[in-house]
Design a protein around this motif. Structure first.
Motif, mmCIF file in Angstrom:
data_model
loop_
_atom_site.group_PDB
_atom_site.id
_atom_site.type_symbol
_atom_site.label_atom_id
_atom_site.label_comp_id
_atom_site.label_asym_id
_atom_site.label_seq_id
_atom_site.Cartn_x
_atom_site.Cartn_y
_atom_site.Cartn_z
ATOM 1 N N GLU A 63 75.636 -20.845 14.945
ATOM 2 C CA GLU A 63 76.511 -19.717 14.432
ATOM 3 C C GLU A 63 75.784 -19.556 13.081
ATOM 4 N N ARG A 64 75.687 -18.216 12.445
ATOM 5 C CA ARG A 64 75.159 -17.958 11.207
ATOM 6 C C ARG A 64 76.247 -16.958 10.478
ATOM 7 N N ALA A 65 76.736 -17.160 9.508
ATOM 8 C CA ALA A 65 77.568 -16.282 8.776
ATOM 9 C C ALA A 65 76.615 -15.125 7.875
ATOM 10 N N THR A 66 76.922 -14.010 8.109
ATOM 11 C CA THR A 66 76.264 -12.910 7.609
ATOM 12 C C THR A 66 76.576 -12.466 6.229
ATOM 13 N N ARG A 67 77.863 -13.079 5.673
ATOM 14 C CA ARG A 67 78.378 -12.634 4.567
ATOM 15 C C ARG A 67 78.826 -13.969 3.750
ATOM 16 N N ARG A 86 76.270 -23.197 11.463
ATOM 17 C CA ARG A 86 76.745 -24.182 12.182
ATOM 18 C C ARG A 86 76.092 -24.419 13.436
ATOM 19 N N ASN A 87 75.757 -25.787 13.774
ATOM 20 C CA ASN A 87 74.921 -26.029 15.055
ATOM 21 C C ASN A 87 75.813 -27.099 15.962
ATOM 22 N N ASN A 88 76.172 -26.782 17.109
ATOM 23 C CA ASN A 88 76.813 -27.824 17.969
ATOM 24 C C ASN A 88 76.055 -27.795 19.280
ATOM 25 N N ARG A 124 75.739 -34.213 10.039
ATOM 26 C CA ARG A 124 76.902 -33.762 9.472
ATOM 27 C C ARG A 124 76.756 -32.251 9.027
ATOM 28 N N ALA A 125 75.662 -31.953 8.375
ATOM 29 C CA ALA A 125 75.602 -30.606 7.594
ATOM 30 C C ALA A 125 75.513 -29.537 9.071
ATOM 31 N N ALA A 126 74.711 -30.022 10.085
ATOM 32 C CA ALA A 126 74.802 -28.912 11.022
ATOM 33 C C ALA A 126 75.724 -28.884 11.847
ATOM 34 N N GLU A 447 76.315 -15.561 16.671
ATOM 35 C CA GLU A 447 76.496 -16.588 17.663
ATOM 36 C C GLU A 447 75.492 -16.569 18.753
ATOM 37 N N PHE A 448 74.631 -17.407 19.030
ATOM 38 C CA PHE A 448 73.732 -17.673 20.090
ATOM 39 C C PHE A 448 74.528 -18.815 20.939
ATOM 40 N N ARG A 449 74.641 -18.717 22.286
ATOM 41 C CA ARG A 449 75.138 -19.720 22.789
ATOM 42 C C ARG A 449 74.419 -19.772 24.257
ATOM 43 N N LEU A 450 73.938 -21.110 24.553
ATOM 44 C CA LEU A 450 73.403 -21.507 25.721
ATOM 45 C C LEU A 450 73.987 -22.695 26.364
#
Length: 459
Positions: A63-67, A86-88, A124-126, A447-450
């Motif tokens: 996920e990437r916030a654009t604002r 955010r990456n999970n 943690r940061a991811a 968000e990109f989800r696989l």
């Protein structure tokens, strides 16, 4: 938006003349009749009917916030910092044992399923935890591997009626497991499913705990959108599913959430025409929610509905979905459930106070082109008129919502293996973009989800 609405209506109305010339879906009335067979009569025995199966799911989301930054993470010194991404990445596995039913007038069976999760991304940061995607400690430090008993229940069956007691998976319009993470949720309680008629079934259930998707312990129920985090000890539901015509299915449910709300649901789906030429599928979902008991959620009086019209011609389906919230609070449902059968529940639920939304979607099924199991989809949804300024309660943070708007679009593809040792293995990739006005609660993000799911059978 007005042009979108008029276009959708024109497509829907114009379809009737074309459908009338197709080989129509049967509109035959189905009289209510008792089943002539009994599932319990077919019982083969506790051991003879047992099975051992499961699945493993690789779940990845970026996920990437654009604002503005939407998430926070803990550094080693305990300080909390904003982040725009955010990456999970989690590997979830389920091993499920089900016995057969014992023979006799009343049959008994058991079911147990072990759930296991491995955190493949442990930065943690991811991860930006805690969140409902990767299990972490309270300081955001991920738990590398964890397990729990996801299902554990005993069943008793008489004829075509089954009572299940214990931790179980349930799927009703207001209490339903949610399976959009590496592992699904489940519920602890008692549930009766009765299917004594050919075209009518009855559900009765009461539950006191939920087993969340990304937690090891059981939790009390709370609502998805409450700003106060209040909890309740019990949620109970009752409903009827009825098919009066071959082309029409209906559902009528009521749910009592102790000291929260009483919620009522009606749903219907109707098919007209022949998809080889042109078919029209109409879907209606309606929820009525009112406060009850000690009103832990405050005063609630909410009517929310969605109406969808879908045209199918061979491999192609075009759908227009209208959704409207009539109430000064969110249309709300229980956390860790999929108890929202509204057509425009997407990345955003489009359920703000007094919100109106319209979605246009397109699905391409590649089976007619020689690739069964492969599908593509594209959609765009817009919500407007969000107004919480008339809300006088304390459970929802909506007073600052005044004319908020947002929109969402997404594109995706999925493939399910049709045969061979990997039969029913599925892989789905989606890209979703959501853009919101300043006060709208979902924020602006991509968000990109696989997700890859592999089922297996051992016994």
């Amino acid at each position: 938006m007005r042009l979108f609405t008029l276009t959708a209506l024109a497509l829907s109305i114009g379809s009737f003349s074309a459908v009338a010339q197709a080989d129509p879906q049967s509109q035959q009335y189905l009289p209510l009749s008792l089943k002539t067979t009994s599932e319990q009569d077919q019982a083969t025995g506790f051991v003879e009917g047992q099975s051992l199966s499961g699945s493993t799911r690789n779940w990845y989301a970026h996920e990437r916030a654009t604002r503005a930054p939407l998430w926070k993470y803990y550094k080693g010194d305990g300080t909390r910092h904003d982040t725009h991404s955010r990456n999970n990445w989690v590997q979830g596995s389920i091993l499920n044992y089900s016995s057969g039913f014992t023979q006799g007038t009343i049959g008994f069976a058991v079911e147990a399923a072990g759930y296991n999760a491995i955190a493949l991304e442990q930065g943690r940061a991811a991860i930006a935890g805690p969140n409902n995607r990767t299990l972490t400690h309270s300081d955001g430090d991920p738990i590398g591997q964890w397990s729990k008993m996801g299902l554990a229940n005993v069943k008793a069956r008489l004829s075509n009626t089954t009572l299940t007691v214990g931790r179980q998976s349930v799927d009703t319009p207001m209490i339903a497991y949610i399976g959009n993470r590496a592992l699904p949720s489940s519920f602890q309680g008692a549930f009766v499913h009765s299917a004594e008629f050919d075209n009518l079934s009855i559900d009765l259930g009461t539950f006191d705990r939920v087993s969340p998707r990304t937690e090891q312990s059981l939790s009390k129920f709370r609502s998805e959108y409450s700003a106060t985090g209040v909890e309740t000890d019990r949620a109970s539901t009752a409903g009827v599913n009825y098919q009066p015509f071959k082309s029409l299915t209906t559902s009528l449910y009521t749910t009592h959430v102790e000291d929260f709300w009483n919620q009522y649901y009606f749903g219907a789906s109707h098919v007209l025409g022949d998809s080889a030429v042109l078919a029209l599928t109409t879907g209606l979902n309606y929820y009525k929610t009112v406060d009850t008991g000690s009103k832990k959620m405050g005063d609630i009086d909410n009517d929310t509905y969605s109406l969808s019209l879908g045209l199918t011609h061979q491999a192609h389906t075009l759908t227009a979905s209208w959704q409207q919230v009539n109430g000064n609070e969110y249309f709300d449902y229980l956390h860790e459930t999929n108890g929202i059968f509204l057509a425009n529940s997407l990345l955003s639920d489009f359920n703000g106070p007094n919100e109106k939304s319209l979605q246009l979607s397109y699905v391409l099924n590649m089976a007619p082109y020689g690739v069964p199991g492969l599908k593509f989809n594209l959609y765009n949804a817009r919500g407007w008129g969000i107004d919480g300024t008339h809300y006088r309660g304390t459970a929802y943070d909506v007073n600052g919502l005044d004319g908020e708007t947002h929109y969402e679009w997404g594109i995706g593809t999925s493939y399910a293996v049709q045969s061979g040792p990997l039969k029913d293995t599925s892989i789905r990739a989606t890209y979703t973009a959501h853009r919101a006005s300043k006060a709208q609660g979902d924020g602006s993000l991509d968000e990109f989800r696989l997700v890859t799911t592999i089922p297996f059978n051992i016994l």
